[in-house]
Design an enzyme around this catalytic site. Structure first.
Site, PDB file in Angstrom:
ATOM      1  N   THR A  20       0.798  -0.967   0.045  1.00  0.00           N
ATOM      2  CA  THR A  20      -0.102  -0.154   0.077  1.00  0.00           C
ATOM      3  C   THR A  20       0.820   1.350   0.163  1.00  0.00           C
ATOM      4  O   THR A  20       2.011   1.326   0.257  1.00  0.00           O
ATOM      5  CB  THR A  20      -1.059  -0.173   1.122  1.00  0.00           C
ATOM      6  OG1 THR A  20      -1.944   0.845   1.098  1.00  0.00           O
ATOM      7  CG2 THR A  20      -0.262   0.298   2.493  1.00  0.00           C
ATOM      8  N   SER A  26       9.582   2.141  -2.325  1.00  0.00           N
ATOM      9  CA  SER A  26      10.530   2.960  -2.944  1.00  0.00           C
ATOM     10  C   SER A  26      12.010   2.869  -2.106  1.00  0.00           C
ATOM     11  O   SER A  26      13.082   2.687  -2.741  1.00  0.00           O
ATOM     12  CB  SER A  26      10.422   4.464  -3.105  1.00  0.00           C
ATOM     13  OG  SER A  26       9.150   4.675  -3.933  1.00  0.00           O
ATOM     14  N   ASP A  90       9.425  -0.704  -8.435  1.00  0.00           N
ATOM     15  CA  ASP A  90       8.436  -0.151  -7.499  1.00  0.00           C
ATOM     16  C   ASP A  90       7.129  -0.257  -8.105  1.00  0.00           C
ATOM     17  O   ASP A  90       6.627   0.413  -8.783  1.00  0.00           O
ATOM     18  CB  ASP A  90       9.101   1.359  -7.214  1.00  0.00           C
ATOM     19  CG  ASP A  90       8.221   2.075  -6.266  1.00  0.00           C
ATOM     20  OD1 ASP A  90       7.306   1.421  -5.622  1.00  0.00           O
ATOM     21  OD2 ASP A  90       8.758   3.250  -6.053  1.00  0.00           O
ATOM     22  N   ASP A  96      -2.422  -1.839 -10.046  1.00  0.00           N
ATOM     23  CA  ASP A  96      -3.239  -0.829 -10.688  1.00  0.00           C
ATOM     24  C   ASP A  96      -4.706  -1.302 -10.901  1.00  0.00           C
ATOM     25  O   ASP A  96      -5.734  -0.697 -10.768  1.00  0.00           O
ATOM     26  CB  ASP A  96      -2.580  -0.374 -11.735  1.00  0.00           C
ATOM     27  CG  ASP A  96      -1.435   0.378 -12.015  1.00  0.00           C
ATOM     28  OD1 ASP A  96      -1.240   0.975 -11.008  1.00  0.00           O
ATOM     29  OD2 ASP A  96      -0.446   0.105 -12.742  1.00  0.00           O
ATOM     30  N   GLU A 153       4.838  11.233   7.588  1.00  0.00           N
ATOM     31  CA  GLU A 153       6.311  11.767   7.776  1.00  0.00           C
ATOM     32  C   GLU A 153       6.985  12.111   6.181  1.00  0.00           C
ATOM     33  O   GLU A 153       7.564  12.851   6.067  1.00  0.00           O
ATOM     34  CB  GLU A 153       6.982  10.363   8.365  1.00  0.00           C
ATOM     35  CG  GLU A 153       8.559  10.428   8.178  1.00  0.00           C
ATOM     36  CD  GLU A 153       9.287   9.000   8.492  1.00  0.00           C
ATOM     37  OE1 GLU A 153       8.654   8.097   9.221  1.00  0.00           O
ATOM     38  OE2 GLU A 153      10.199   8.937   7.886  1.00  0.00           O
TER      39      GLU A 153
HETATM   40  N1  LIG Z   1      12.310   0.654   6.594  1.00  0.00           N
HETATM   41  C1  LIG Z   1      11.755   1.773   6.862  1.00  0.00           C
HETATM   42  N2  LIG Z   1      12.027   2.267   8.281  1.00  0.00           N
HETATM   43  C2  LIG Z   1      11.407   3.603   8.692  1.00  0.00           C
HETATM   44  N3  LIG Z   1      10.929   4.478   7.725  1.00  0.00           N
HETATM   45  C3  LIG Z   1      10.860   3.797   6.511  1.00  0.00           C
HETATM   46  C4  LIG Z   1      11.317   2.701   6.102  1.00  0.00           C
HETATM   47  N4  LIG Z   1      11.015   2.463   4.694  1.00  0.00           N
HETATM   48  C5  LIG Z   1      10.306   3.574   4.309  1.00  0.00           C
HETATM   49  N5  LIG Z   1      10.212   4.348   5.199  1.00  0.00           N
HETATM   50  C6  LIG Z   1       9.642   5.731   5.257  1.00  0.00           C
HETATM   51  O1  LIG Z   1       8.464   5.597   5.073  1.00  0.00           O
HETATM   52  C7  LIG Z   1       7.887   6.769   4.107  1.00  0.00           C
HETATM   53  C8  LIG Z   1       7.324   6.218   2.963  1.00  0.00           C
HETATM   54  O2  LIG Z   1       8.243   5.244   2.110  1.00  0.00           O
HETATM   55  P1  LIG Z   1       8.443   5.040   0.701  1.00  0.00           P
HETATM   56  O3  LIG Z   1       9.521   4.162   0.274  1.00  0.00           O
HETATM   57  O4  LIG Z   1       8.303   6.185  -0.103  1.00  0.00           O
HETATM   58  O5  LIG Z   1       6.968   4.602   0.503  1.00  0.00           O
HETATM   59  P2  LIG Z   1       6.249   3.865  -0.702  1.00  0.00           P
HETATM   60  O6  LIG Z   1       7.274   3.937  -1.861  1.00  0.00           O
HETATM   61  O7  LIG Z   1       5.747   2.335  -0.495  1.00  0.00           O
HETATM   62  O8  LIG Z   1       5.089   4.812  -0.800  1.00  0.00           O
HETATM   63  C9  LIG Z   1       9.080   7.481   3.763  1.00  0.00           C
HETATM   64  O9  LIG Z   1       9.266   8.695   4.630  1.00  0.00           O
HETATM   65  C10 LIG Z   1      10.173   6.840   4.124  1.00  0.00           C
HETATM   66  O10 LIG Z   1      11.455   7.339   4.704  1.00  0.00           O
HETATM   67  N1  LIG Z   2      -3.119   2.997 -10.304  1.00  0.00           N
HETATM   68  C1  LIG Z   2      -3.157   3.913  -9.391  1.00  0.00           C
HETATM   69  N2  LIG Z   2      -4.277   4.601  -9.246  1.00  0.00           N
HETATM   70  C2  LIG Z   2      -4.707   5.552  -8.142  1.00  0.00           C
HETATM   71  N3  LIG Z   2      -3.468   6.016  -7.611  1.00  0.00           N
HETATM   72  C3  LIG Z   2      -2.085   5.394  -7.738  1.00  0.00           C
HETATM   73  C4  LIG Z   2      -2.001   4.299  -8.471  1.00  0.00           C
HETATM   74  N4  LIG Z   2      -0.858   3.906  -8.529  1.00  0.00           N
HETATM   75  C5  LIG Z   2      -0.282   4.657  -7.695  1.00  0.00           C
HETATM   76  N5  LIG Z   2      -0.831   5.612  -7.173  1.00  0.00           N
HETATM   77  C6  LIG Z   2      -0.634   6.785  -6.293  1.00  0.00           C
HETATM   78  C7  LIG Z   2      -0.620   6.415  -4.881  1.00  0.00           C
HETATM   79  C8  LIG Z   2       0.529   7.392  -4.341  1.00  0.00           C
HETATM   80  O1  LIG Z   2      -0.322   8.635  -3.986  1.00  0.00           O
HETATM   81  C9  LIG Z   2       1.176   7.744  -5.541  1.00  0.00           C
HETATM   82  C10 LIG Z   2       2.498   6.897  -5.348  1.00  0.00           C
HETATM   83  O2  LIG Z   2       2.497   5.663  -4.972  1.00  0.00           O
HETATM   84  P1  LIG Z   2       3.507   5.075  -3.869  1.00  0.00           P
HETATM   85  O3  LIG Z   2       2.795   3.881  -3.298  1.00  0.00           O
HETATM   86  O4  LIG Z   2       3.704   6.032  -2.895  1.00  0.00           O
HETATM   87  O5  LIG Z   2       4.613   4.612  -4.570  1.00  0.00           O
HETATM   88  O6  LIG Z   2       0.630   7.363  -6.743  1.00  0.00           O
END
Ligand SMILES: Nc1ncnc2c1ncn2[C@@H]1O[C@H](COP(=O)(O)OP(=O)(O)O)[C@@H](O)[C@H]1O
Ligand SMILES: Nc1ncnc2c1ncn2[C@H]1C[C@H](O)[C@@H](COP(=O)(O)O)O1
Length: 222
Positions: A20, A26, A90, A96, A153
């Site tokens: 989620t 990432s 990622d 989707d 955060e």
């Molecule tokens: N292993 C971890 N421990 C603590 N914080 C994390 C970890 N992985 C991600 N975060 C933090 O959580 C937030 C979301 O991470 P992100 O990798 O961008 O998530 P996603 O790609 O799933 O949306 C960022 O602020 C990141 O720094």
């Molecule tokens: N397929 C999608 N439909 C709607 N929103 C989406 C989709 N794929 C990604 N997203 C949105 C959700 C987040 O706001 C950003 C990036 O996703 P993240 O899980 O933080 O990498 O895009």
């Protein structure tokens, strides 16, 4: 010695990270790509022309956004194929349709006709023998509270302005989705079981699990 060699990870492997919004995909993508010397494939967030508009008005923009993401992910799929693998991706293309498009349709923020058009496009592009599935999908899971803290955060304004119920609904849907997902092998990892932010070396046990998993599933395929 490179972790990839130490654990015998095939250099053409394709690993996709699912989970989620805000769970840490990432961050995990970067950590694994560094550890394995793989390329990365990220989704477009900052340069996405629909994302802000979508969060401001789901009904108006959900179809546009889905079509945009589908096109972007398909182009990435092609790039991965052309390089011959060796990628950490990622988010999977399966989320989707299985999470986002379905949720917006079922919640009434995507019309039936738009959903059907999107689904038929998705099936024509993805559900074909020509579309290579990843070797492994790593599913990151964690509690809703931990994920909400991470969304806050990270601080993307449009996500912070979105009601908590949206993330709650998505969190529940992800659990249901992964329990019935079978397009490729799945390795589930709880976000409390590693700490790659503070301790880079904690990626090694994950690489070891990936190796066991890939070898096991490749043996089964033979
Ligand atoms: N292993 C971890 N421990 C603590 N914080 C994390 C970890 N992985 C991600 N975060 C933090 O959580 C937030 C979301 O991470 P992100 O990798 O961008 O998530 P996603 O790609 O799933 O949306 C960022 O602020 C990141 O720094
Ligand atoms: N397929 C999608 N439909 C709607 N929103 C989406 C989709 N794929 C990604 N997203 C949105 C959700 C987040 O706001 C950003 C990036 O996703 P993240 O899980 O933080 O990498 O895009």
């Amino acid at each position: 010695m490179k972790l990839r060699n130490k654990y015998g990870i095939p250099s053409n492997a394709v690993i996709t990270i699912a989970g989620t919004v805000g769970v840490g995909k990432s961050t995990m993508t970067n950590a694994l790509a560094n550890a394995l010397h793989f390329r990365t494939s990220f989704e477009k967030v900052d340069s996405n022309p629909y994302l802000d508009k979508f969060y401001a008005d789901f009904e108006r923009w959900s179809f546009h956004l889905q079509v945009y993401f589908l096109a972007e992910r398909f182009k990435e799929q092609k790039r991965i194929f052309e390089y011959g693998g060796g990628f950490i991706q990622d988010r999977s293309i399966y989320e989707d349709t299985g999470i986002f498009a379905k949720m917006h349709y079922e919640k009434g923020t995507m019309s039936k006709v738009d959903y059907e058009t999107y689904t038929s496009l998705f099936e024509a592009m993805v559900m074909t023998p020509y579309f290579p599935h990843p070797d492994l999908l790593i599913y990151l899971e964690g509690s809703l509270d931990d994920i909400l803290s991470r969304i806050n955060e990270r601080g993307r304004p449009m996500e912070q302005q979105t009601p908590v119920d949206y993330w709650k609904e998505m969190h529940k849907r992800y659990e249901d989705w992964i329990n019935s997902f079978n397009a490729c092998p799945v390795l589930r990892i709880n976000i409390n079981d590693y700490d790659i932010m503070d301790d880079e070396s904690s990626v090694e046990p994950i690489v070891e699990r990936i190796s066991d998993f890939i070898h096991h599933t490749r043996l089964l395929k033979k």
